[in-house]
Design a protein around this motif. Structure first.
Motif, PDB file in Angstrom:
ATOM      1  N   ALA A 105       0.831  -1.203   0.000  1.00 29.25           N
ATOM      2  CA  ALA A 105       0.000   0.000   0.000  1.00 29.25           C
ATOM      3  C   ALA A 105       0.862   1.248   0.000  1.00 29.25           C
ATOM      4  CB  ALA A 105      -0.919   0.003   1.224  1.00 29.25           C
ATOM      5  N   VAL A 106       0.395   2.261  -0.741  1.00 30.65           N
ATOM      6  CA  VAL A 106       1.003   3.581  -0.709  1.00 30.65           C
ATOM      7  C   VAL A 106      -0.143   4.585  -0.627  1.00 30.65           C
ATOM      8  CG1 VAL A 106       1.183   3.555  -3.244  1.00 30.65           C
ATOM      9  CG2 VAL A 106       2.494   5.233  -1.914  1.00 30.65           C
ATOM     10  N   GLY A 107      -0.186   5.361   0.459  1.00 29.25           N
ATOM     11  CA  GLY A 107      -1.330   6.229   0.685  1.00 29.25           C
ATOM     12  C   GLY A 107      -2.577   5.387   0.879  1.00 29.25           C
ATOM     13  N   THR A 108      -3.620   5.678   0.115  1.00 32.32           N
ATOM     14  CA  THR A 108      -4.846   4.875   0.181  1.00 32.32           C
ATOM     15  C   THR A 108      -4.927   3.860  -0.955  1.00 32.32           C
ATOM     16  OG1 THR A 108      -6.119   6.489  -1.124  1.00 32.32           O
ATOM     17  CG2 THR A 108      -6.099   6.771   1.280  1.00 32.32           C
ATOM     18  N   ARG A 109      -3.874   3.722  -1.729  1.00 28.54           N
ATOM     19  CA  ARG A 109      -3.864   2.760  -2.839  1.00 28.54           C
ATOM     20  C   ARG A 109      -3.227   1.452  -2.397  1.00 28.54           C
ATOM     21  NH1 ARG A 109      -2.063   7.594  -5.679  1.00 28.54           N
ATOM     22  NH2 ARG A 109      -3.664   8.334  -7.127  1.00 28.54           N
ATOM     23  N   VAL A 110      -3.888   0.350  -2.750  1.00 27.67           N
ATOM     24  CA  VAL A 110      -3.374  -0.988  -2.475  1.00 27.67           C
ATOM     25  C   VAL A 110      -3.125  -1.663  -3.818  1.00 27.67           C
ATOM     26  CG1 VAL A 110      -3.813  -3.218  -1.398  1.00 27.67           C
ATOM     27  CG2 VAL A 110      -4.687  -1.121  -0.330  1.00 27.67           C
ATOM     28  N   ALA A 111      -1.885  -2.062  -4.055  1.00 26.14           N
ATOM     29  CA  ALA A 111      -1.526  -2.720  -5.308  1.00 26.14           C
ATOM     30  C   ALA A 111      -1.414  -4.226  -5.093  1.00 26.14           C
ATOM     31  CB  ALA A 111      -0.218  -2.166  -5.855  1.00 26.14           C
ATOM     32  N   VAL A 112      -1.997  -5.002  -6.003  1.00 28.09           N
ATOM     33  CA  VAL A 112      -1.887  -6.460  -6.018  1.00 28.09           C
ATOM     34  C   VAL A 112      -1.000  -6.819  -7.201  1.00 28.09           C
ATOM     35  CG1 VAL A 112      -3.147  -8.634  -6.253  1.00 28.09           C
ATOM     36  CG2 VAL A 112      -4.149  -6.747  -4.953  1.00 28.09           C
ATOM     37  N   LEU A 113       0.119  -7.488  -6.932  1.00 25.11           N
ATOM     38  CA  LEU A 113       1.161  -7.625  -7.950  1.00 25.11           C
ATOM     39  C   LEU A 113       1.627  -9.068  -8.098  1.00 25.11           C
ATOM     40  CD1 LEU A 113       2.267  -5.240  -5.617  1.00 25.11           C
ATOM     41  CD2 LEU A 113       3.196  -4.401  -7.759  1.00 25.11           C
ATOM     42  N   GLY A 114       1.899  -9.453  -9.361  1.00 30.03           N
ATOM     43  CA  GLY A 114       2.553 -10.718  -9.652  1.00 30.03           C
ATOM     44  C   GLY A 114       1.775 -11.931  -9.211  1.00 30.03           C
ATOM     45  N   GLY A 115       2.508 -13.006  -8.889  1.00 27.86           N
ATOM     46  CA  GLY A 115       1.894 -14.270  -8.507  1.00 27.86           C
ATOM     47  C   GLY A 115       1.838 -15.248  -9.662  1.00 27.86           C
ATOM     48  N   TRP A 116       1.051 -16.297  -9.495  1.00 25.13           N
ATOM     49  CA  TRP A 116       0.897 -17.331 -10.514  1.00 25.13           C
ATOM     50  C   TRP A 116      -0.452 -17.231 -11.200  1.00 25.13           C
ATOM     51  CZ3 TRP A 116       2.397 -22.469  -7.554  1.00 25.13           C
ATOM     52  CH2 TRP A 116       3.770 -22.458  -7.280  1.00 25.13           C
ATOM     53  N   ASP A 117      -0.438 -17.450 -12.525  1.00 27.32           N
ATOM     54  CA  ASP A 117      -1.685 -17.662 -13.244  1.00 27.32           C
ATOM     55  C   ASP A 117      -2.277 -18.979 -12.741  1.00 27.32           C
ATOM     56  OD1 ASP A 117      -3.549 -18.683 -15.210  1.00 27.32           O
ATOM     57  OD2 ASP A 117      -2.782 -17.176 -16.603  1.00 27.32           O
ATOM     58  N   PRO A 118      -3.516 -18.986 -12.203  1.00 24.60           N
ATOM     59  CA  PRO A 118      -4.062 -20.210 -11.617  1.00 24.60           C
ATOM     60  C   PRO A 118      -4.334 -21.317 -12.633  1.00 24.60           C
ATOM     61  CG  PRO A 118      -5.728 -18.487 -11.682  1.00 24.60           C
ATOM     62  CD  PRO A 118      -4.435 -17.839 -12.072  1.00 24.60           C
ATOM     63  N   ARG A 119      -4.286 -20.990 -13.908  1.00 25.59           N
ATOM     64  CA  ARG A 119      -4.518 -22.008 -14.931  1.00 25.59           C
ATOM     65  C   ARG A 119      -3.225 -22.646 -15.397  1.00 25.59           C
ATOM     66  NH1 ARG A 119      -7.865 -17.351 -17.798  1.00 25.59           N
ATOM     67  NH2 ARG A 119      -5.978 -16.400 -16.955  1.00 25.59           N
ATOM     68  N   THR A 120      -2.143 -21.844 -15.538  1.00 19.18           N
ATOM     69  CA  THR A 120      -0.873 -22.361 -16.061  1.00 19.18           C
ATOM     70  C   THR A 120       0.185 -22.540 -14.980  1.00 19.18           C
ATOM     71  OG1 THR A 120       0.009 -20.147 -16.498  1.00 19.18           O
ATOM     72  CG2 THR A 120      -1.342 -21.153 -18.228  1.00 19.18           C
ATOM     73  N   PHE A 121      -0.053 -21.922 -13.812  1.00 13.20           N
ATOM     74  CA  PHE A 121       0.902 -21.933 -12.698  1.00 13.20           C
ATOM     75  C   PHE A 121       2.245 -21.313 -13.091  1.00 13.20           C
ATOM     76  CE2 PHE A 121      -2.029 -25.453 -11.796  1.00 13.20           C
ATOM     77  CZ  PHE A 121      -2.528 -25.016 -10.580  1.00 13.20           C
ATOM     78  N   GLU A 122       2.192 -20.363 -14.015  1.00 13.03           N
ATOM     79  CA  GLU A 122       3.383 -19.612 -14.383  1.00 13.03           C
ATOM     80  C   GLU A 122       3.292 -18.201 -13.813  1.00 13.03           C
ATOM     81  OE1 GLU A 122       4.037 -19.632 -18.563  1.00 13.03           O
ATOM     82  OE2 GLU A 122       4.574 -21.774 -18.634  1.00 13.03           O
ATOM     83  N   PRO A 123       4.438 -17.606 -13.449  1.00 14.08           N
ATOM     84  CA  PRO A 123       4.420 -16.249 -12.907  1.00 14.08           C
ATOM     85  C   PRO A 123       3.854 -15.244 -13.909  1.00 14.08           C
ATOM     86  CG  PRO A 123       6.527 -17.299 -12.477  1.00 14.08           C
ATOM     87  CD  PRO A 123       5.790 -18.189 -13.442  1.00 14.08           C
ATOM     88  N   VAL A 124       3.212 -14.200 -13.381  1.00 16.01           N
ATOM     89  CA  VAL A 124       2.631 -13.156 -14.219  1.00 16.01           C
ATOM     90  C   VAL A 124       3.198 -11.804 -13.800  1.00 16.01           C
ATOM     91  CG1 VAL A 124       0.497 -14.442 -14.603  1.00 16.01           C
ATOM     92  CG2 VAL A 124       0.643 -12.841 -12.686  1.00 16.01           C
ATOM     93  N   ALA A 125       3.020 -10.823 -14.672  1.00 19.29           N
ATOM     94  CA  ALA A 125       3.476  -9.456 -14.396  1.00 19.29           C
ATOM     95  C   ALA A 125       2.310  -8.534 -14.063  1.00 19.29           C
ATOM     96  CB  ALA A 125       4.252  -8.916 -15.604  1.00 19.29           C
ATOM     97  N   ASP A 126       1.127  -9.112 -13.838  1.00 17.28           N
ATOM     98  CA  ASP A 126      -0.095  -8.327 -13.658  1.00 17.28           C
ATOM     99  C   ASP A 126      -0.035  -7.415 -12.435  1.00 17.28           C
ATOM    100  OD1 ASP A 126      -0.866  -9.875 -15.752  1.00 17.28           O
ATOM    101  OD2 ASP A 126      -2.419 -10.992 -14.688  1.00 17.28           O
ATOM    102  N   VAL A 127      -0.692  -6.254 -12.566  1.00 16.29           N
ATOM    103  CA  VAL A 127      -0.829  -5.304 -11.461  1.00 16.29           C
ATOM    104  C   VAL A 127      -2.271  -4.807 -11.444  1.00 16.29           C
ATOM    105  CG1 VAL A 127      -0.112  -3.070 -10.515  1.00 16.29           C
ATOM    106  CG2 VAL A 127       1.584  -4.571 -11.582  1.00 16.29           C
ATOM    107  N   HIS A 128      -2.909  -4.863 -10.288  1.00 15.39           N
ATOM    108  CA  HIS A 128      -4.238  -4.300 -10.088  1.00 15.39           C
ATOM    109  C   HIS A 128      -4.172  -3.382  -8.876  1.00 15.39           C
ATOM    110  CE1 HIS A 128      -6.123  -7.072 -12.982  1.00 15.39           C
ATOM    111  NE2 HIS A 128      -5.283  -7.962 -12.502  1.00 15.39           N
TER     112      HIS A 128
END
Length: 377
Positions: free
Chosen positions: A132-155
């Motif tokens: 978190a930075v300020g009031t923003r919470v970033a959800v980053l990376g992890g595994w694609d639940p279908r392929t189990f490969e790392p992702v670069a996604d950010v929400h």
């Protein structure tokens, strides 16, 4: 209304936020509305929505002592949660909330309430991390639940408004990496790629600009390292981790990024036992391990005890986050009791009194927590 001179120009009509009450008093009233009702507050009218988005609203909440500390938990669903036969309802009371395989739960430290965050992306990557930075919470990376490969996604979630947006992706797909906010940016470093090769790359995210800054590589690869901000909160620290050729061989050192020199510096003997959870409290590195809460002093002096171990916490399962500007530490982990059934709980540490409070969440919020972040609203 028309101008008295007949020029056809419409003057802006003043509308009270609350009829018959000066707007500064109205803002003070609105600021006392609990955060769980802010989504509904914004729906009342355009004026209330604008007022709630202004800095004066946040200042009024602070002045009135109405701020709330929220802990965001990236959490696996609890398979032992009992189904009561009815839909779960979120904090707004106007939409059912489900218990996903991996999703975002919210614990309000101030009020003790639990809820499931709404408006999530269709799929939250497994083992994604949050910061978190300020009031923003970033959800980053992890595994694609279908392929189990790392992702670069950010929400990115604006915790003040409850609105999600898709952020610029990381430059490298990664999982099990160090992640923390420092100096107003969210840093990520290390982890591993889709071939399970440990990484030494790093980058920093500016949530306001929605842009990534590639950083110099660390001196060595660090898979499964811990991330935190230290000193004045402006330096990012990547603690421990292991190289590709030393799977599970956790190092006892760390590296911190010097933003002025744009270079990494090493710290020796920072790593506590591999099962420890690390957190920074008022500029000092703490760890929660098998016997006590410890504070790191220096490479020469090592660690010192600053508090008791959370009662009933199973070793090796903890995650920790500092809340309230250093007033409290929230720890999540498994219950080390007979018949625990895989359930997890929260422990809240009062930094001033050095005492723990055990919080047992409802069954649907009692799953394993992989990553935590805190926001003050």
């Amino acid at each position: 209304m028309r101008s008295p001179r007949g020029g056809g120009v419409r003057a802006q009509e003043h509308v009270d936020l609350i009829p018959g009450i000066p707007n500064d008093v109205a803002v003070d009233c609105l600021a006392r509305v609990p955060h769980a009702s802010h989504r509904a507050l914004r729906r009342v009218c355009r004026g209330w929505r604008s007022a709630a988005a202004a800095q004066a609203f946040a200042s009024a909440r602070a002045a009135a002592g109405a701020t709330e500390d929220l802990v965001y938990l990236l959490q696996f669903g609890n398979p032992s949660a009992a189904d009561d036969g009815g839909p779960k309802v979120d904090g707004d009371g106007d939409a059912p909330a489900s218990t996903p395989a991996y999703g975002v739960a919210v614990y309000n430290v101030t009020t003790g309430e639990w809820r499931r965050e709404r408006g999530l992306p269709p799929v939250v990557p497994v083992f994604a991390q949050c910061a978190a930075v300020g009031t923003r919470v970033a959800v980053l990376g992890g595994w694609d639940p279908r392929t189990f490969e790392p992702v670069a996604d950010v929400h990115v979630l604006d915790a003040a408004t409850g609105e999600w947006r898709r952020g610029a992706p990381m430059r490298s797909a990664r999982s099990f990496f160090a992640c923390a906010e420092a100096g107003g940016k969210i840093y990520v470093a290390g982890g591993h790629d889709k071939h399970k090769n440990a990484l030494k790359t790093a980058e920093a995210y500016d949530a306001g600009a929605d842009a990534w800054d590639p950083l110099p590589d660390m001196s060595e690869e660090r898979d499964e390292c811990d991330g935190m901000a230290t000193v004045a909160g402006d330096r990012f620290l990547a603690v421990s981790g292991y190289r590709t050729t030393r799977q599970g061989g956790f190092e006892r050192d760390a590296e911190w990024f010097d933003p002025a020199a744009r270079a990494w510096r090493r710290l020796e003997r920072v790593r506590a036992p591999p099962s420890a959870a690390h957190v920074v409290v008022r500029g000092r590195v703490w760890c929660i391990e098998g016997n006590a809460v410890m504070e790191w002093i220096s490479p020469r002096r090592g660690w010192r005890e600053v508090g008791p171990y959370p009662p009933g916490l199973k070793a090796g399962t903890a995650r920790a986050v500092c809340v309230g500007g250093g007033e409290k530490v929230v720890v999540t982990g498994a219950l080390d009791v007979e018949g625990g059934g895989g359930r997890h709980a929260l422990w809240v540490f009062d930094v001033k009194t050095k005492s723990w409070t055990v919080v047992r969440p409802p069954p649907e919020f009692a799953g394993f927590v992989f990553s935590v972040a805190s926001v003050r609203i």
